[in-house]
Design an enzyme around this catalytic site. Sequence first.
Site, PDB file in Angstrom:
ATOM      1  N   ASP A 129       7.771 113.548 -81.376  1.00  0.00           N
ATOM      2  CA  ASP A 129       9.408 113.961 -81.816  1.00  0.00           C
ATOM      3  C   ASP A 129       9.561 113.794 -83.194  1.00  0.00           C
ATOM      4  O   ASP A 129       9.116 113.148 -84.177  1.00  0.00           O
ATOM      5  CB  ASP A 129      10.564 113.151 -80.777  1.00  0.00           C
ATOM      6  CG  ASP A 129      11.107 113.556 -80.341  1.00  0.00           C
ATOM      7  OD1 ASP A 129      10.465 114.969 -79.594  1.00  0.00           O
ATOM      8  OD2 ASP A 129      11.519 113.252 -78.949  1.00  0.00           O
ATOM      9  N   LYS A 173      13.390 117.525 -83.287  1.00  0.00           N
ATOM     10  CA  LYS A 173      14.865 118.277 -83.113  1.00  0.00           C
ATOM     11  C   LYS A 173      15.212 117.765 -84.664  1.00  0.00           C
ATOM     12  O   LYS A 173      14.531 116.275 -84.951  1.00  0.00           O
ATOM     13  CB  LYS A 173      15.084 118.228 -81.725  1.00  0.00           C
ATOM     14  CG  LYS A 173      14.425 118.358 -80.698  1.00  0.00           C
ATOM     15  CD  LYS A 173      15.520 117.569 -79.593  1.00  0.00           C
ATOM     16  CE  LYS A 173      15.089 117.118 -77.989  1.00  0.00           C
ATOM     17  NZ  LYS A 173      15.543 116.539 -77.492  1.00  0.00           N
ATOM     18  N   GLY A 207      12.383 105.473 -80.666  1.00  0.00           N
ATOM     19  CA  GLY A 207      13.184 104.484 -79.956  1.00  0.00           C
ATOM     20  C   GLY A 207      12.233 103.911 -78.551  1.00  0.00           C
ATOM     21  O   GLY A 207      11.388 104.503 -78.423  1.00  0.00           O
ATOM     22  N   THR A 239      14.872 100.355 -79.019  1.00  0.00           N
ATOM     23  CA  THR A 239      15.520 100.809 -79.132  1.00  0.00           C
ATOM     24  C   THR A 239      16.287 100.987 -80.794  1.00  0.00           C
ATOM     25  O   THR A 239      16.254  99.464 -81.332  1.00  0.00           O
ATOM     26  CB  THR A 239      16.244 101.266 -78.245  1.00  0.00           C
ATOM     27  OG1 THR A 239      17.235 102.866 -77.897  1.00  0.00           O
ATOM     28  CG2 THR A 239      17.169  99.871 -78.010  1.00  0.00           C
ATOM     29  N   ALA A 240      16.347 102.056 -80.979  1.00  0.00           N
ATOM     30  CA  ALA A 240      17.079 102.152 -82.601  1.00  0.00           C
ATOM     31  C   ALA A 240      18.154 100.855 -82.775  1.00  0.00           C
ATOM     32  O   ALA A 240      18.820 100.430 -83.728  1.00  0.00           O
ATOM     33  CB  ALA A 240      17.325 103.617 -83.169  1.00  0.00           C
ATOM     34  N   MET A 267      23.688 107.983 -82.871  1.00  0.00           N
ATOM     35  CA  MET A 267      24.634 109.349 -83.287  1.00  0.00           C
ATOM     36  C   MET A 267      26.066 110.424 -83.337  1.00  0.00           C
ATOM     37  O   MET A 267      27.146 110.906 -82.973  1.00  0.00           O
ATOM     38  CB  MET A 267      24.034 110.684 -82.002  1.00  0.00           C
ATOM     39  CG  MET A 267      22.034 110.521 -81.937  1.00  0.00           C
ATOM     40  SD  MET A 267      22.262 111.573 -80.344  1.00  0.00           S
ATOM     41  CE  MET A 267      22.437 110.581 -79.249  1.00  0.00           C
TER      42      MET A 267
HETATM   43  N1  SAH Z   1      15.647 106.954 -77.412  1.00  0.00           N
HETATM   44  C1  SAH Z   1      16.047 107.000 -79.083  1.00  0.00           C
HETATM   45  C2  SAH Z   1      17.672 106.876 -79.634  1.00  0.00           C
HETATM   46  C3  SAH Z   1      17.743 109.031 -79.611  1.00  0.00           C
HETATM   47  S1  SAH Z   1      18.948 109.448 -80.141  1.00  0.00           S
HETATM   48  C4  SAH Z   1      16.647 105.447 -79.102  1.00  0.00           C
HETATM   49  O1  SAH Z   1      15.929 104.782 -77.858  1.00  0.00           O
HETATM   50  O2  SAH Z   1      16.369 105.203 -80.534  1.00  0.00           O
HETATM   51  C5  SAH Z   1      19.153 109.413 -82.076  1.00  0.00           C
HETATM   52  C6  SAH Z   1      19.971 108.656 -82.224  1.00  0.00           C
HETATM   53  O3  SAH Z   1      19.133 107.704 -82.828  1.00  0.00           O
HETATM   54  C7  SAH Z   1      20.470 109.018 -84.123  1.00  0.00           C
HETATM   55  O4  SAH Z   1      20.887 109.965 -84.059  1.00  0.00           O
HETATM   56  C8  SAH Z   1      20.906 107.803 -84.835  1.00  0.00           C
HETATM   57  O5  SAH Z   1      22.316 107.582 -83.910  1.00  0.00           O
HETATM   58  C9  SAH Z   1      19.267 106.333 -83.563  1.00  0.00           C
HETATM   59  N2  SAH Z   1      18.354 106.590 -84.515  1.00  0.00           N
HETATM   60  C10 SAH Z   1      17.017 106.974 -83.844  1.00  0.00           C
HETATM   61  N3  SAH Z   1      16.011 105.925 -84.882  1.00  0.00           N
HETATM   62  C11 SAH Z   1      17.080 105.665 -86.490  1.00  0.00           C
HETATM   63  C12 SAH Z   1      16.996 104.251 -86.767  1.00  0.00           C
HETATM   64  N4  SAH Z   1      14.879 104.008 -87.338  1.00  0.00           N
HETATM   65  N5  SAH Z   1      17.742 104.381 -88.276  1.00  0.00           N
HETATM   66  C13 SAH Z   1      18.935 103.838 -87.023  1.00  0.00           C
HETATM   67  N6  SAH Z   1      19.768 104.982 -86.526  1.00  0.00           N
HETATM   68  C14 SAH Z   1      18.427 105.292 -85.557  1.00  0.00           C
END
Ligand code: SAH
Length: 509
Positions: free
Chosen positions: A36, A57, A89, A118-119, A172
Site C-alpha cells: 500500500d 491509494k 500500520g 499502528t500509526a 484520517m
Molecule cells: N492501518 C493504518 C491506518 C490506515 S488509515 C494504521 O494502523 O496505522 C490511514 C491514516 O493513518 C492516515 O490518514 C493517517 O491518519 C494515519 N497514518 C498512517 N501512517 C501515518 C504516519 N506515518 N503518520 C501519521 N499518520 C499516519
Amino acid sequence: MQPGTVYLIGAGPGDPGLLTLKGRDYLAAADVVIYDYLANPVLLALAPQAEQIYVGKNKGKHSLPQDKINQLLADQARSGKTVARLKGGDPYVFGRGGEEAAYLHQHHIPFEVVPGVTAGFAAAAYAGIPLTHRDVTTSIAMLTGHERPDRKLSSLDWNTLANGIGTLVFYMGMTNLEFICRSLIAHGRSPQTPVAIVQWATLPRQRTVTGTLTTIGDLVVAHDIKPPAIIIIGEVVNYRDELRWYDNLPLFGKRFLLTRPKEQAATFITQLQALGAETICIPTIAIADPPNWQPLDDALSTLDGFDGLILTSANGVERFFKRLRTNGLDLRRLADIQIVSVGKKTAQAIEQYGLCPDLIPKQFQAEGILDELLEHGVTGRRFLYPRAETVRPVLIDGLTAAGAEVVAPTAYRTVQPQKGADMIRHLLTTGELDAICLSSPSTFDNLCAMIGEDLPTLLGTTELFSIGAVTSAAIERHGYRVALEPEVSTLDDMVDAMVQHYHPRTVNS
Ligand code: SAH
C-alpha cells in the site's frame, strides 16, 4: 492446486525498524508482495525474491479499488503463491484488513494476520506523548475522522467523546479537523484542551504541531500540515514538552544524499538514521570488471614470487579473492605473503575470508601509508597491489623509488551508473536535500558528469560533505565549495563531523 497462504502483515507506521520479526520473516518467504501507499517501500528490500505489486491509494485516488485488491489477493493465492499483503500500520486498524480477510475466508483461502505498530500509537511515542498517564487519563479512543456517505461524523456519540474519554486519537481526520474540534467544544470539552497533530510520524520528515481545540485549526493551516497525520486530543499532549525525543535528535529532519553503492554505505546509513536523518542512496559510482583480467591473472599465477599484498578497499578485496577462486586457487597460496590493509573497512573485508592483515597503516592517505610501509623496510621486496583502474601514483612511485618492486594490476573499475541522474535532478530541483555526502573523487566526478552544467544552479543551498582531502580536492577542482571534511577520513568521523556541523560544540571551559 492448493492455494497459497495470504499473510496480512502490518508494516508499521513508516520507520522500517518498527516492522515485527514475524513480518520480516514472512516477507522473506513470500512469492509476491502486494503493498500500500503507507507501507514504507524500503521494506520491499526484505523480499527481493518476490514479485512486487503496488495497489496504493492516496487520498481519494484509488489506484486499485478495494474489491479488485481482494480479488488480486485471492487470484495470487489460488495460483499457489505465498502472498505477503503489506499494509501500513496495523492491518486491522482502519486499514480494511477486516474486509480482505473476510473475502479470503469466503473464498476458502488460508490467511494469517501479523499485527503492526499502528500509526496512532507510533505518532504518540515519537512525538513524546504518552497516550495514557495515571495522573491525567485512563482511557483512549481510536477514531476515524473520515466520513463515509452512509456514516456521518455528526452521528458519532460526541457527548461520550467530549466527556467520557481521556485521550482521543483520530486517523484520517485532517479534512474534518475544524468539525471535530467544534463538536467536542459544543459537547462540553474545554476549549483549552491540548491537541497535537503529528504528520508523517516516525519518519525523519515527521512534523508535530501543538495547540488547543480552539487554536489548532489555524496552526495547521499556518504550518501547512497535510495528511497523513494523526490527531491526538487530551491533557496527555502537555507531556510532549518534557518527553519529546525524536525531533530533538541531532540530525533530525536532515536529508542527505549518499553517493556510494548501498551495500557499502549500510553502516553509515544506520548511523545517520539513528541520529534522526533521512538518507537517500543513489550511487554515482558502480563497480565494473577491469578492461582486461590478464595482468591480474598473470600475477595470481606467480603468487609465490610476492612478499606483500596491498589491499586498499573493500571492492579490491572482493575482486581479488573472487578472481583467485576463478583461477582455481585458494587462500593457502597467500600463506607466506604479508597482507597490508588500508583502512578498517578493508581489514574487515579481508577478515571475512578468514585472514588477518599483518599491517593496517594508521594513515588513510597514500602519502601516510607510504611512510608507514617504508618504516617497515621495503627494499628488494615484491608487492602485489590489485587496484582500482585510476589511482594516484603516490604509493607505486614511492615504493619503487625505495627499491621495491610493485605489480599493480587493475582489479576493478568504478564507472558511472546507468540510472539515478533523473532522481538526483528531481531531489535537487525540489530543494529537498540538505547535503550530498561524497566519499571519493569519482563519486563527485560522476555526479558532475551525470547532472551536467545545471549542477551549480540545482545545488542551490545543498551543501557538499567530503570524506577527506583527496575528495575535497576533486570537488574544489570542479569549482565547488566543500562545507565539511572530517579530520580523519572515516565514515564514523564523518558522522561526528555532520553532528558538529549542525550543532557546533561549545568549547568547555
Ligand atoms: N492501518 C493504518 C491506518 C490506515 S488509515 C494504521 O494502523 O496505522 C490511514 C491514516 O493513518 C492516515 O490518514 C493517517 O491518519 C494515519 N497514518 C498512517 N501512517 C501515518 C504516519 N506515518 N503518520 C501519521 N499518520 C499516519
